[in-house]
Design an enzyme around this catalytic site. Structure first.
Site, short mmCIF file in Angstrom:
data_model
loop_
_atom_site.label_atom_id
_atom_site.label_comp_id
_atom_site.label_asym_id
_atom_site.label_seq_id
_atom_site.Cartn_x
_atom_site.Cartn_y
_atom_site.Cartn_z
NE ARG A 74 13.91 3.55 -75.67
CZ ARG A 74 13.40 2.72 -76.58
NH1 ARG A 74 12.49 1.86 -76.25
NH2 ARG A 74 13.79 2.79 -77.83
CG ASP A 105 16.56 12.18 -81.06
OD1 ASP A 105 16.23 11.07 -80.60
OD2 ASP A 105 15.75 13.02 -81.49
CB ILE A 151 16.77 0.19 -87.06
CG1 ILE A 151 15.45 0.42 -86.30
CG2 ILE A 151 17.60 -0.89 -86.42
CD1 ILE A 151 14.45 -0.71 -86.47
CG ASP A 152 13.87 4.45 -85.90
OD1 ASP A 152 13.52 3.30 -86.24
OD2 ASP A 152 13.65 4.90 -84.76
CG MET A 194 9.88 -1.28 -86.05
SD MET A 194 11.18 -1.77 -84.89
CE MET A 194 10.20 -2.54 -83.61
O1 F6P Z 1 13.93 3.57 -82.52
C1 F6P Z 1 14.01 2.23 -82.86
C2 F6P Z 1 12.66 1.55 -82.77
O2 F6P Z 1 12.82 0.19 -83.13
C3 F6P Z 1 11.54 2.19 -83.59
O3 F6P Z 1 11.63 1.87 -84.95
C4 F6P Z 1 10.33 1.67 -82.87
O4 F6P Z 1 9.25 2.55 -83.01
C5 F6P Z 1 10.76 1.60 -81.43
O5 F6P Z 1 12.17 1.59 -81.43
C6 F6P Z 1 10.27 0.41 -80.66
O6 F6P Z 1 10.61 0.59 -79.33
P1 F6P Z 1 10.66 -0.59 -78.26
O7 F6P Z 1 11.84 -1.45 -78.59
O8 F6P Z 1 10.79 0.09 -76.96
O9 F6P Z 1 9.39 -1.39 -78.40
#
Ligand code: F6P
Length: 363
Positions: A74, A105, A151-152, A194
């Site tokens: 990110r 997105d 995965i969402d 998640m």
């Molecule tokens: O968008 C994918 C996801 O795994 C979500 O389900 C979850 O809320 C988030 O990313 C977790 O983010 P991170 O990997 O930055 O902890």
């Protein structure tokens, strides 16, 4: 051949490697010079060894691996114009004007902004003397194709995002495992899954594991949920069940928009039913492990389609996103899908849950 690069951005997901592999091989097959950009947008900004030419064998033996072998991040630098200027220069130096971005997105929106800004960026680079006039002309147009890796399953326009099916497999394996220990001790388990603001994983997992109760963001229960839930749990026990399973989406809320947490659900169960209750938060286990057959095939199909879309693009072609629509691979305008996805988020924030589900078009 045309310069084409593929990168993965944002949270990883199973099946991304299949997509990367398909892009590389379809690109080479169609005569392109194909590059990997490692570590997502960060690698594009930093350049150097982060952008490497790929060959046919560099994507051998990755299709079965989870995550993304080319790394993801990110990236904050890409949000600044200075960062995007560096990224544009790095692409021009290597003759890359076709990008396949695999991400959620946010990552896809970033790519589209980059495309819209491309001319300005090149003008500035020319003014600074960082690129030549010939380069400015030769690489005047940037083409973008997006693949949704998440995965969402929270992106509008596609029936399934790459990774969702594998995450669901991981979840049901875990719940099946929990069921055996819950049975032995006659316990109640609350499983947190998640999905961010999307209840797809929670709802599908609940169906697939015959869970007793589910909390999903798009389906906020009324204030009487503790009574209703406890009644249902008791009913199951009276009918002879030795255990209860409750699934809570990480984004679950009540009708005031306040989070319904696994802890809160546990409190209610313990207080009212005095059941021996445990919480299991599945966390990143859901995002790891080997991709399912479905996600491998989805990654292959979408990756190949993305490269074909880029090769057919003309200077005016808008950025597109690959989508699965009734089991057909189709290309949709990227920004339309992003806008729709944003409208879902707004509907959720405005507590218009039915509208959110309707806009998403499924789940
Ligand atoms: O968008 C994918 C996801 O795994 C979500 O389900 C979850 O809320 C988030 O990313 C977790 O983010 P991170 O990997 O930055 O902890």
């Amino acid at each position: 051949g045309k310069g084409l690069a593929v990168f993965t951005s944002g949270g990883d997901s199973q099946g991304m490697n299949a997509a990367v592999r398909a892009c590389v091989r379809m690109g080479i097959y169609l005569g392109c010079k194909v590059f990997f950009i490692k570590e997502g947008y960060q690698g594009m900004v930093d350049g150097g060894d982060n952008i490497v030419e790929a060959n046919w064998s560099s994507v051998s033996s990755i299709i079965h691996k989870g995550g993304t072998v080319i790394g993801s991040a990110r990236c904050m630098d890409f949000k600044e114009k200075v960062g995007r200027l560096k990224a544009a220069k790095n692409l021009i130096e290597r003759g890359i004007t076709n990008l396949v971005v695999i991400g959620g997105d946010g990552s896809l929106t970033g790519a589209n902004l980059f495309r819209q800004e491309w001319s300005d960026l090149l003008d500035q680079l020319l003014k600074e003397g960082s690129i030549t006039k010939e380069q400015r002309e030769k690489y005047a147009h940037l083409h973008i194709a997006g693949l949704v890796g998440s995965i969402d399953n929270d992106f509008c326009g596609t029936d399934m995002t790459i990774g969702t099916d594998s995450a669901l497999h991981r979840i049901i394996e875990a719940i099946d495992a929990i069921v055996s220990t819950a049975y032995s001790h006659q316990r109640t388990f609350i499983m947190e899954v998640m999905g961010r603001h999307c209840g797809y994983l929670a709802l599908s997992a609940a169906l697939a594991t015959e869970a007793d109760f589910v909390f999903a963001p798009e389906w906020p229960p009324d204030v009487n949920w503790p009574t209703r839930m406890c009644k249902k749990l008791e009913q199951e026990r009276t009918a002879g069940q030795r255990l209860n399973i409750i699934i809570v989406a990480e984004g679950a809320i009540d009708r005031d928009g306040k989070p319904i947490t696994a802890e809160k659900v546990k409190e209610v169960v313990v207080e009212n039913l005095k059941q021996d209750t445990r919480i299991t938060v599945l966390g990143h286990v859901q995002r790891g492990g080997s991709p399912s057959a479905f996600d491998r095939v989805l990654g292959c199909r979408m990756g190949a389609e993305a490269v074909m879309a880029l090769m057919e693009a003309t200077p005016g072609t808008e950025a597109c996103v690959m989508s699965l629509d009734g089991n057909q691979a189709v290309r949709l305008p990227l920004m339309e899908c992003v806008e729709k996805t944003k409208a879902v988020a707004k509907a959720m924030a405005d507590k218009q849950w039915d509208l959110a589900v309707q806009l998403r078009g499924r789940s």
